[in-house]
Design a protein around this motif. Structure first.
Motif, PDB file in Angstrom:
ATOM      1  N   MET A   1     -19.513  -3.949  14.331  1.00  0.00           N
ATOM      2  CA  MET A   1     -20.574  -2.982  14.129  1.00  0.00           C
ATOM      3  C   MET A   1     -19.964  -1.578  14.107  1.00  0.00           C
ATOM      4  O   MET A   1     -19.138  -1.255  14.950  1.00  0.00           O
ATOM      5  N   TRP A   2     -20.376  -0.784  13.118  1.00  0.00           N
ATOM      6  CA  TRP A   2     -19.863   0.579  12.977  1.00  0.00           C
ATOM      7  C   TRP A   2     -20.568   1.512  13.958  1.00  0.00           C
ATOM      8  O   TRP A   2     -21.784   1.491  14.089  1.00  0.00           O
ATOM      9  N   ARG A   3     -19.772   2.340  14.615  1.00  0.00           N
ATOM     10  CA  ARG A   3     -20.308   3.343  15.542  1.00  0.00           C
ATOM     11  C   ARG A   3     -20.619   4.603  14.734  1.00  0.00           C
ATOM     12  O   ARG A   3     -19.720   5.224  14.188  1.00  0.00           O
ATOM     13  N   VAL A   4     -21.902   4.961  14.701  1.00  0.00           N
ATOM     14  CA  VAL A   4     -22.356   6.068  13.866  1.00  0.00           C
ATOM     15  C   VAL A   4     -22.896   7.195  14.728  1.00  0.00           C
ATOM     16  O   VAL A   4     -23.698   6.973  15.633  1.00  0.00           O
ATOM     17  N   GLY A   5     -22.440   8.406  14.413  1.00  0.00           N
ATOM     18  CA  GLY A   5     -22.978   9.610  15.030  1.00  0.00           C
ATOM     19  C   GLY A   5     -23.889  10.311  14.040  1.00  0.00           C
ATOM     20  O   GLY A   5     -23.567  10.389  12.851  1.00  0.00           O
ATOM     21  N   ILE A   6     -25.013  10.790  14.514  1.00  0.00           N
ATOM     22  CA  ILE A   6     -25.966  11.515  13.675  1.00  0.00           C
ATOM     23  C   ILE A   6     -26.056  12.935  14.205  1.00  0.00           C
ATOM     24  O   ILE A   6     -26.378  13.144  15.380  1.00  0.00           O
ATOM     25  N   LEU A   7     -25.772  13.887  13.326  1.00  0.00           N
ATOM     26  CA  LEU A   7     -25.839  15.298  13.702  1.00  0.00           C
ATOM     27  C   LEU A   7     -26.900  15.975  12.846  1.00  0.00           C
ATOM     28  O   LEU A   7     -26.722  16.128  11.637  1.00  0.00           O
ATOM     29  N   THR A   8     -27.995  16.358  13.465  1.00  0.00           N
ATOM     30  CA  THR A   8     -29.055  17.077  12.771  1.00  0.00           C
ATOM     31  C   THR A   8     -28.807  18.566  12.949  1.00  0.00           C
ATOM     32  O   THR A   8     -28.652  19.044  14.072  1.00  0.00           O
ATOM     33  N   VAL A   9     -28.773  19.274  11.835  1.00  0.00           N
ATOM     34  CA  VAL A   9     -28.542  20.722  11.850  1.00  0.00           C
ATOM     35  C   VAL A   9     -29.856  21.394  11.496  1.00  0.00           C
ATOM     36  O   VAL A   9     -30.310  21.328  10.349  1.00  0.00           O
ATOM     37  N   SER A  10     -30.477  22.008  12.488  1.00  0.00           N
ATOM     38  CA  SER A  10     -31.793  22.605  12.293  1.00  0.00           C
ATOM     39  C   SER A  10     -32.079  23.602  13.408  1.00  0.00           C
ATOM     40  O   SER A  10     -32.039  23.236  14.589  1.00  0.00           O
ATOM     41  N   ASP A  11     -32.373  24.833  13.026  1.00  0.00           N
ATOM     42  CA  ASP A  11     -32.747  25.828  14.038  1.00  0.00           C
ATOM     43  C   ASP A  11     -34.003  25.385  14.779  1.00  0.00           C
ATOM     44  O   ASP A  11     -34.030  25.353  16.006  1.00  0.00           O
ATOM     45  N   LYS A  12     -35.052  25.019  14.032  1.00  0.00           N
ATOM     46  CA  LYS A  12     -36.315  24.609  14.658  1.00  0.00           C
ATOM     47  C   LYS A  12     -36.151  23.321  15.450  1.00  0.00           C
ATOM     48  O   LYS A  12     -36.701  23.179  16.538  1.00  0.00           O
ATOM     49  N   GLY A  13     -35.396  22.377  14.912  1.00  0.00           N
ATOM     50  CA  GLY A  13     -35.169  21.121  15.622  1.00  0.00           C
ATOM     51  C   GLY A  13     -34.442  21.338  16.934  1.00  0.00           C
ATOM     52  O   GLY A  13     -34.765  20.708  17.951  1.00  0.00           O
ATOM     53  N   SER A  14     -33.465  22.230  16.937  1.00  0.00           N
ATOM     54  CA  SER A  14     -32.683  22.481  18.159  1.00  0.00           C
ATOM     55  C   SER A  14     -33.519  23.169  19.236  1.00  0.00           C
ATOM     56  O   SER A  14     -33.214  23.061  20.418  1.00  0.00           O
ATOM     57  N   ARG A  15     -34.592  23.838  18.814  1.00  0.00           N
ATOM     58  CA  ARG A  15     -35.490  24.499  19.773  1.00  0.00           C
ATOM     59  C   ARG A  15     -36.668  23.604  20.151  1.00  0.00           C
ATOM     60  O   ARG A  15     -37.545  24.032  20.904  1.00  0.00           O
ATOM     61  N   GLY A  16     -36.714  22.393  19.598  1.00  0.00           N
ATOM     62  CA  GLY A  16     -37.807  21.481  19.899  1.00  0.00           C
ATOM     63  C   GLY A  16     -39.087  21.803  19.156  1.00  0.00           C
ATOM     64  O   GLY A  16     -40.153  21.312  19.509  1.00  0.00           O
ATOM     65  N   GLU A  17     -38.996  22.594  18.096  1.00  0.00           N
ATOM     66  CA  GLU A  17     -40.181  22.992  17.339  1.00  0.00           C
ATOM     67  C   GLU A  17     -40.439  22.080  16.141  1.00  0.00           C
ATOM     68  O   GLU A  17     -41.454  22.227  15.467  1.00  0.00           O
ATOM     69  N   ARG A  18     -39.540  21.161  15.853  1.00  0.00           N
ATOM     70  CA  ARG A  18     -39.690  20.251  14.719  1.00  0.00           C
ATOM     71  C   ARG A  18     -39.128  18.886  15.111  1.00  0.00           C
ATOM     72  O   ARG A  18     -38.045  18.789  15.681  1.00  0.00           O
ATOM     73  N   GLU A  19     -39.880  17.838  14.773  1.00  0.00           N
ATOM     74  CA  GLU A  19     -39.437  16.471  15.019  1.00  0.00           C
ATOM     75  C   GLU A  19     -38.268  16.138  14.090  1.00  0.00           C
ATOM     76  O   GLU A  19     -38.262  16.522  12.927  1.00  0.00           O
ATOM     77  N   ASP A  20     -37.300  15.401  14.599  1.00  0.00           N
ATOM     78  CA  ASP A  20     -36.103  15.047  13.826  1.00  0.00           C
ATOM     79  C   ASP A  20     -36.367  13.791  12.985  1.00  0.00           C
ATOM     80  O   ASP A  20     -35.843  12.720  13.263  1.00  0.00           O
ATOM     81  N   LYS A  21     -37.166  13.935  11.934  1.00  0.00           N
ATOM     82  CA  LYS A  21     -37.503  12.800  11.081  1.00  0.00           C
ATOM     83  C   LYS A  21     -36.312  12.341  10.243  1.00  0.00           C
ATOM     84  O   LYS A  21     -36.149  11.155   9.981  1.00  0.00           O
ATOM     85  N   SER A  22     -35.466  13.271   9.817  1.00  0.00           N
ATOM     86  CA  SER A  22     -34.296  12.895   9.010  1.00  0.00           C
ATOM     87  C   SER A  22     -33.281  12.123   9.835  1.00  0.00           C
ATOM     88  O   SER A  22     -32.707  11.137   9.365  1.00  0.00           O
ATOM     89  N   GLY A  23     -33.047  12.560  11.053  1.00  0.00           N
ATOM     90  CA  GLY A  23     -32.138  11.835  11.935  1.00  0.00           C
ATOM     91  C   GLY A  23     -32.637  10.430  12.214  1.00  0.00           C
ATOM     92  O   GLY A  23     -31.859   9.471  12.255  1.00  0.00           O
ATOM     93  N   GLU A  24     -33.934  10.290  12.377  1.00  0.00           N
ATOM     94  CA  GLU A  24     -34.526   8.973  12.608  1.00  0.00           C
ATOM     95  C   GLU A  24     -34.395   8.089  11.369  1.00  0.00           C
ATOM     96  O   GLU A  24     -34.130   6.890  11.469  1.00  0.00           O
ATOM     97  N   GLU A  25     -34.541   8.681  10.185  1.00  0.00           N
ATOM     98  CA  GLU A  25     -34.381   7.920   8.942  1.00  0.00           C
ATOM     99  C   GLU A  25     -32.935   7.427   8.812  1.00  0.00           C
ATOM    100  O   GLU A  25     -32.699   6.286   8.410  1.00  0.00           O
ATOM    101  N   ILE A  26     -31.981   8.256   9.164  1.00  0.00           N
ATOM    102  CA  ILE A  26     -30.576   7.836   9.135  1.00  0.00           C
ATOM    103  C   ILE A  26     -30.361   6.672  10.097  1.00  0.00           C
ATOM    104  O   ILE A  26     -29.750   5.669   9.745  1.00  0.00           O
ATOM    105  N   ARG A  27     -30.894   6.798  11.314  1.00  0.00           N
ATOM    106  CA  ARG A  27     -30.729   5.734  12.316  1.00  0.00           C
ATOM    107  C   ARG A  27     -31.241   4.398  11.772  1.00  0.00           C
ATOM    108  O   ARG A  27     -30.601   3.367  11.899  1.00  0.00           O
ATOM    109  N   ARG A  28     -32.383   4.449  11.121  1.00  0.00           N
ATOM    110  CA  ARG A  28     -32.982   3.237  10.568  1.00  0.00           C
ATOM    111  C   ARG A  28     -32.130   2.664   9.437  1.00  0.00           C
ATOM    112  O   ARG A  28     -31.899   1.461   9.364  1.00  0.00           O
TER     113      ARG A  28
END
Length: 166
Positions: free
Chosen positions: A1-28
């Motif tokens: 199994m490949w070990r995958v890191g997901i790095l979301t780059v987002s000002d709003k996401g880092s402040r908790g103002e936006r849900e990380d939908k793209s990161g979740e899509e990558i995970r899936r």
């Protein structure tokens, strides 16, 4: 199994103002290529923070693959490609070119992507756009070749197998 890191780059996401939908899509989606998202981080659009997260995931956490999402466009704060180029050892332009070519069939705006792909040690790093739809399209474009790229990068092939599609 490949070990995958997901790095979301987002000002709003880092402040908790936006849900990380793209990161979740990558995970899936990485589950389809026998991958597991074992590391997820969200950082603001700050070059140094992106660089530090990429180095930490590659060097300290030993990720096989790091997929970033966000910061690949033309906005003044979009610096993910620059941060990626500063930490990779070798660029793999065909991966980013393949994603753009595939995406251009769906939208002309794909030509505005500045996504980069490259290697740092035995880790493959790939920039993806910031929207879940664009993440899905770009990963569809390269998903089939990523396991082979990772196996080759990590020296898991003794002899190259014949690739009839090349």
């Amino acid at each position: 199994m490949w070990r995958v890191g997901i790095l979301t780059v987002s000002d709003k996401g880092s402040r908790g103002e936006r849900e990380d939908k793209s990161g979740e899509e990558i995970r899936r989606l990485v589950l389809r290529m026998d991958g597991e998202a074992v590391c997820r981080e969200i950082v603001p659009d700050e070059r140094e923070e992106i660089e530090n997260a990429l180095v930490r995931m590659a060097d300290n956490k030993g990720m096989d693959l790091i997929l970033t999402t966000g910061g690949t466009g033309l906005a003044p704060r979009d610096v993910t490609p620059e941060a990626t180029r500063s930490v990779i050892h070798r660029e793999v332009p065909g991966i980013a070119e393949g994603m753009r070519l595939y995406s251009l069939k769906k939208t002309k705006f794909a030509m505005l992507s500045r996504a980069v792909a490259g290697t740092r040690g035995n880790t493959l790093i790939l920039n993806l756009p910031g929207s879940p739809k664009a993440v899905r399209e770009c990963l569809e474009a390269v998903m089939e070749v990523l396991p082979h790229a990772l196996e080759t990068l990590q020296g898991r092939f003794g002899e190259h197998e014949s690739q009839s599609n090349l």
